[in-house]
Design a protein around this motif. Structure first.
Motif, PDB file in Angstrom:
ATOM      1  N   ALA A 121       0.853  -1.194   0.000  1.00 50.50           N
ATOM      2  CA  ALA A 121       0.000   0.000   0.000  1.00 50.50           C
ATOM      3  C   ALA A 121       0.882   1.234   0.000  1.00 50.50           C
ATOM      4  CB  ALA A 121      -0.906  -0.003   1.223  1.00 50.50           C
ATOM      5  N   LEU A 122       0.470   2.236  -0.775  1.00 52.35           N
ATOM      6  CA  LEU A 122       1.210   3.486  -0.876  1.00 52.35           C
ATOM      7  C   LEU A 122       0.349   4.640  -0.391  1.00 52.35           C
ATOM      8  CD1 LEU A 122       2.737   3.102  -4.440  1.00 52.35           C
ATOM      9  CD2 LEU A 122       4.017   3.242  -2.337  1.00 52.35           C
ATOM     10  N   ASP A 123       0.953   5.577   0.317  1.00 52.69           N
ATOM     11  CA  ASP A 123       0.298   6.829   0.658  1.00 52.69           C
ATOM     12  C   ASP A 123       0.659   7.804  -0.464  1.00 52.69           C
ATOM     13  OD1 ASP A 123      -0.463   9.305   1.590  1.00 52.69           O
ATOM     14  OD2 ASP A 123       0.242   8.963   3.635  1.00 52.69           O
ATOM     15  N   GLU A 124      -0.320   8.211  -1.251  1.00 55.65           N
ATOM     16  CA  GLU A 124      -0.069   9.036  -2.442  1.00 55.65           C
ATOM     17  C   GLU A 124       0.629  10.349  -2.122  1.00 55.65           C
ATOM     18  OE1 GLU A 124      -0.701   8.445  -5.718  1.00 55.65           O
ATOM     19  OE2 GLU A 124      -1.401   6.425  -5.300  1.00 55.65           O
ATOM     20  N   GLU A 125       0.529  10.824  -0.875  1.00 57.85           N
ATOM     21  CA  GLU A 125       1.083  12.131  -0.532  1.00 57.85           C
ATOM     22  C   GLU A 125       2.571  12.085  -0.187  1.00 57.85           C
ATOM     23  OE1 GLU A 125      -1.336  13.505   2.661  1.00 57.85           O
ATOM     24  OE2 GLU A 125      -3.171  13.192   1.512  1.00 57.85           O
ATOM     25  N   VAL A 126       3.156  10.895  -0.118  1.00 53.33           N
ATOM     26  CA  VAL A 126       4.558  10.781   0.264  1.00 53.33           C
ATOM     27  C   VAL A 126       5.443  11.335  -0.846  1.00 53.33           C
ATOM     28  CG1 VAL A 126       6.421   9.172   0.813  1.00 53.33           C
ATOM     29  CG2 VAL A 126       4.160   8.808   1.764  1.00 53.33           C
ATOM     30  N   GLU A 127       6.302  12.280  -0.474  1.00 51.57           N
ATOM     31  CA  GLU A 127       7.224  12.898  -1.430  1.00 51.57           C
ATOM     32  C   GLU A 127       8.553  12.153  -1.424  1.00 51.57           C
ATOM     33  OE1 GLU A 127       6.539  15.552  -3.444  1.00 51.57           O
ATOM     34  OE2 GLU A 127       4.500  15.367  -2.700  1.00 51.57           O
ATOM     35  N   ALA A 128       9.388  12.453  -2.393  1.00 56.01           N
ATOM     36  CA  ALA A 128      10.743  11.904  -2.405  1.00 56.01           C
ATOM     37  C   ALA A 128      11.533  12.541  -1.258  1.00 56.01           C
ATOM     38  CB  ALA A 128      11.409  12.210  -3.741  1.00 56.01           C
ATOM     39  N   GLU A 129      12.548  11.824  -0.779  1.00 53.83           N
ATOM     40  CA  GLU A 129      13.417  12.332   0.287  1.00 53.83           C
ATOM     41  C   GLU A 129      12.665  12.627   1.584  1.00 53.83           C
ATOM     42  OE1 GLU A 129      17.006  13.221  -0.617  1.00 53.83           O
ATOM     43  OE2 GLU A 129      16.384  11.884  -2.204  1.00 53.83           O
ATOM     44  N   SER A 130      11.723  11.772   1.957  1.00 50.61           N
ATOM     45  CA  SER A 130      11.026  11.990   3.225  1.00 50.61           C
ATOM     46  C   SER A 130      11.026  10.701   4.048  1.00 50.61           C
ATOM     47  CB  SER A 130       9.594  12.477   2.984  1.00 50.61           C
ATOM     48  OG  SER A 130       8.868  11.530   2.251  1.00 50.61           O
ATOM     49  N   PRO A 131      11.049  10.834   5.390  1.00 51.75           N
ATOM     50  CA  PRO A 131      11.051   9.649   6.253  1.00 51.75           C
ATOM     51  C   PRO A 131       9.666   8.998   6.290  1.00 51.75           C
ATOM     52  CG  PRO A 131      11.231  11.669   7.548  1.00 51.75           C
ATOM     53  CD  PRO A 131      11.192  12.073   6.126  1.00 51.75           C
ATOM     54  N   VAL A 132       9.638   7.663   6.251  1.00 53.86           N
ATOM     55  CA  VAL A 132       8.378   6.925   6.282  1.00 53.86           C
ATOM     56  C   VAL A 132       8.500   5.710   7.189  1.00 53.86           C
ATOM     57  CG1 VAL A 132       7.507   7.598   3.998  1.00 53.86           C
ATOM     58  CG2 VAL A 132       9.040   5.646   4.199  1.00 53.86           C
ATOM     59  N   ALA A 133       7.355   5.284   7.723  1.00 50.18           N
ATOM     60  CA  ALA A 133       7.289   4.034   8.478  1.00 50.18           C
ATOM     61  C   ALA A 133       6.938   2.929   7.490  1.00 50.18           C
ATOM     62  CB  ALA A 133       6.223   4.133   9.561  1.00 50.18           C
ATOM     63  N   ILE A 145      11.949   1.739   9.457  1.00 48.89           N
ATOM     64  CA  ILE A 145      11.851   3.167   9.157  1.00 48.89           C
ATOM     65  C   ILE A 145      12.790   3.409   7.990  1.00 48.89           C
ATOM     66  CG2 ILE A 145      12.423   5.482   9.981  1.00 48.89           C
ATOM     67  CD1 ILE A 145      11.505   4.545  12.738  1.00 48.89           C
ATOM     68  N   GLY A 146      12.265   4.094   6.979  1.00 44.60           N
ATOM     69  CA  GLY A 146      13.067   4.307   5.786  1.00 44.60           C
ATOM     70  C   GLY A 146      13.016   5.745   5.313  1.00 44.60           C
ATOM     71  N   PHE A 147      13.754   5.994   4.250  1.00 41.25           N
ATOM     72  CA  PHE A 147      13.848   7.318   3.643  1.00 41.25           C
ATOM     73  C   PHE A 147      13.568   7.132   2.160  1.00 41.25           C
ATOM     74  CE2 PHE A 147      16.270  11.254   2.547  1.00 41.25           C
ATOM     75  CZ  PHE A 147      15.614  12.099   3.422  1.00 41.25           C
ATOM     76  N   THR A 148      12.510   7.737   1.655  1.00 43.58           N
ATOM     77  CA  THR A 148      12.093   7.489   0.272  1.00 43.58           C
ATOM     78  C   THR A 148      13.119   8.025  -0.721  1.00 43.58           C
ATOM     79  OG1 THR A 148      10.794   9.521   0.287  1.00 43.58           O
ATOM     80  CG2 THR A 148       9.623   7.483   0.782  1.00 43.58           C
ATOM     81  N   LYS A 149      13.361   7.248  -1.766  1.00 45.29           N
ATOM     82  CA  LYS A 149      14.261   7.687  -2.834  1.00 45.29           C
ATOM     83  C   LYS A 149      13.473   8.393  -3.925  1.00 45.29           C
ATOM     84  CE  LYS A 149      18.303   5.398  -3.024  1.00 45.29           C
ATOM     85  NZ  LYS A 149      19.453   5.131  -3.495  1.00 45.29           N
ATOM     86  N   MET A 150      12.179   8.044  -4.037  1.00 48.24           N
ATOM     87  CA  MET A 150      11.317   8.703  -5.018  1.00 48.24           C
ATOM     88  C   MET A 150       9.924   8.852  -4.416  1.00 48.24           C
ATOM     89  SD  MET A 150      11.003   5.657  -7.826  1.00 48.24           S
ATOM     90  CE  MET A 150      12.372   4.545  -7.698  1.00 48.24           C
ATOM     91  N   SER A 151       9.113   9.702  -5.009  1.00 44.77           N
ATOM     92  CA  SER A 151       7.771   9.939  -4.460  1.00 44.77           C
ATOM     93  C   SER A 151       6.882   8.708  -4.697  1.00 44.77           C
ATOM     94  CB  SER A 151       7.144  11.161  -5.125  1.00 44.77           C
ATOM     95  OG  SER A 151       6.882  10.882  -6.479  1.00 44.77           O
ATOM     96  N   ALA A 152       5.778   8.640  -3.977  1.00 47.69           N
ATOM     97  CA  ALA A 152       4.857   7.509  -4.107  1.00 47.69           C
ATOM     98  C   ALA A 152       4.319   7.404  -5.529  1.00 47.69           C
ATOM     99  CB  ALA A 152       3.712   7.655  -3.109  1.00 47.69           C
ATOM    100  N   LYS A 153       4.064   8.534  -6.160  1.00 46.77           N
ATOM    101  CA  LYS A 153       3.567   8.516  -7.544  1.00 46.77           C
ATOM    102  C   LYS A 153       4.614   7.920  -8.481  1.00 46.77           C
ATOM    103  CE  LYS A 153       0.347  12.354  -7.080  1.00 46.77           C
ATOM    104  NZ  LYS A 153       0.592  13.124  -5.876  1.00 46.77           N
ATOM    105  N   ASP A 154       5.898   8.274  -8.258  1.00 41.54           N
ATOM    106  CA  ASP A 154       6.970   7.717  -9.089  1.00 41.54           C
ATOM    107  C   ASP A 154       7.150   6.225  -8.824  1.00 41.54           C
ATOM    108  OD1 ASP A 154       7.408  10.162 -10.221  1.00 41.54           O
ATOM    109  OD2 ASP A 154       9.193  10.634  -9.034  1.00 41.54           O
ATOM    110  N   ILE A 155       7.032   5.817  -7.559  1.00 38.81           N
ATOM    111  CA  ILE A 155       7.157   4.391  -7.221  1.00 38.81           C
ATOM    112  C   ILE A 155       6.112   3.605  -7.997  1.00 38.81           C
ATOM    113  CG2 ILE A 155       6.819   2.675  -5.371  1.00 38.81           C
ATOM    114  CD1 ILE A 155       8.111   4.700  -3.446  1.00 38.81           C
ATOM    115  N   LYS A 156       4.885   4.130  -8.008  1.00 39.64           N
ATOM    116  CA  LYS A 156       3.790   3.464  -8.706  1.00 39.64           C
ATOM    117  C   LYS A 156       4.036   3.450 -10.222  1.00 39.64           C
ATOM    118  CE  LYS A 156      -0.827   3.219  -7.255  1.00 39.64           C
ATOM    119  NZ  LYS A 156      -1.938   3.909  -6.650  1.00 39.64           N
ATOM    120  N   ALA A 157       4.501   4.570 -10.762  1.00 42.71           N
ATOM    121  CA  ALA A 157       4.691   4.687 -12.212  1.00 42.71           C
ATOM    122  C   ALA A 157       5.896   3.874 -12.711  1.00 42.71           C
ATOM    123  CB  ALA A 157       4.856   6.156 -12.591  1.00 42.71           C
ATOM    124  N   ILE A 158       7.034   3.992 -12.044  1.00 40.78           N
ATOM    125  CA  ILE A 158       8.253   3.331 -12.507  1.00 40.78           C
ATOM    126  C   ILE A 158       8.242   1.842 -12.152  1.00 40.78           C
ATOM    127  CG2 ILE A 158      10.774   3.287 -12.286  1.00 40.78           C
ATOM    128  CD1 ILE A 158      10.570   6.330 -11.686  1.00 40.78           C
TER     129      ILE A 158
END
Length: 181
Positions: A121-133, A145-158
């Protein structure tokens, strides 16, 4: 990052001045607005705040020798998993499917397909370079606990490659270190 972490990795511990303490509190409050009501309980103004400098440009924020937050270089402060389990709704969440759980628990980074498959599951509002659980399918508490390399939209698209850098996970060195004495 914390796979073989122990108290020997701490090179210096300094009690910070009140002005630095205010800056740390302010940046934590800005990053995690959900913590605002309980911030005084977590980081009491009267008790000394200690910043432990570790290898690999890592800083730990300690209160009463208990690690509560960490930051890499000058990045955002991120709560430890123990703190996140006490206050589970302070961070944005991404969920991995069952197949990814054992890899995440051994310290692997989170790949995009593990987040976009039916159990993820993805939270669509998650931006790149942000901390997430990082949550696990069918489990209640965060497993990393991680640090996003790309936004949720990019994760879904790529949908290929590393989506989230795994910084801290259950049973790593920081999890096993309940107190730093």
């Amino acid at each position: 990052m914390f796979k073989k972490f122990s108290s020997e990795d701490v090179s210096a511990q300094n009690q910070v001045k009140a002005s630095v303490q205010r800056k740390i509190r302010q940046s934590i409050a800005e990053e995690y607005p959900g913590l605002e009501p309980v911030l005084d309980d977590i980081l009491p103004k009267k008790s000394p705040l200690i910043v432990a400098k570790c290898q690999n440009h890592l800083n730990l924020v300690l209160v009463n020798n208990v690690p509560l937050f960490f930051s890499v270089r000058d990045g955002p402060y991120m709560p430890t998993l123990r703190l996140l389990h006490q206050y589970p709704n302070i961070m944005k969440k991404l969920q991995v499917d069952r197949g990814a759980i054992r890899f995440v628990l051994s310290g692997a980074n989170i790949m995009c397909p593990g987040l976009t498959s039916p159990g993820g599951a993805l939270d669509e509002e998650v931006e790149a370079e942000s901390p997430v659980a990082i949550m696990a399918e069918g489990k209640q508490h965060a497993l990393a606990i991680g640090f996003t390399k790309m936004s949720a939209k990019d994760i879904k698209a790529i949908n290929k490659g590393i989506g989230v850098d795994n910084l801290h996970y259950l049973n790593d060195g920081l999890w096993k270190m309940e107190r730093l004495d």
